[in-house]
Write an enzyme that holds these catalytic residues in place. Sequence first.
Site, short mmCIF file in Angstrom:
data_model
loop_
_atom_site.label_atom_id
_atom_site.label_comp_id
_atom_site.label_asym_id
_atom_site.label_seq_id
_atom_site.Cartn_x
_atom_site.Cartn_y
_atom_site.Cartn_z
N HIS A 1 35.08 30.60 65.00
CA HIS A 1 35.81 29.68 65.87
C HIS A 1 36.26 30.40 67.13
O HIS A 1 37.30 31.07 67.12
CB HIS A 1 37.02 29.10 65.13
CG HIS A 1 36.65 28.08 64.13
ND1 HIS A 1 36.65 26.74 64.41
CD2 HIS A 1 36.23 28.20 62.85
CE1 HIS A 1 36.26 26.07 63.33
NE2 HIS A 1 36.00 26.93 62.38
N GLU B 1 37.60 29.24 69.78
CA GLU B 1 38.87 28.69 70.29
C GLU B 1 40.07 29.25 69.53
O GLU B 1 41.20 29.15 70.00
CB GLU B 1 38.85 27.16 70.23
CG GLU B 1 39.06 26.56 68.87
CD GLU B 1 37.88 26.60 67.91
OE1 GLU B 1 38.02 26.05 66.79
OE2 GLU B 1 36.82 27.16 68.24
#
Length: 90
Positions: free
Chosen positions: A65, A67
Amino acid sequence: MGWNQLHRVADHPILGSDEALPYVYFVHSYHAAPSAPADVLATASYGVTVPAVVGRENVVGVQFHPEKSSDGGLSMLRRFAAWRPAPVPA
């Protein structure tokens, strides 16, 4: 699952030019098995080698991920947004 460092397999604009790649955040306990090992751009080690970044022509995918991966992930997202791949012939 958790934080792990990426290891460069091949050069690509979204990985940047820094020698050491960042630690990024993995949430899943499973991973993909690439049918074309030449498409693997970066890996991570979890007792097995996990293909963490893959790409071919104008397509790139990540297993982690970005982000949620602090400054390293955000830098990668900025490079992805700025990346202008060559058009793929039809």
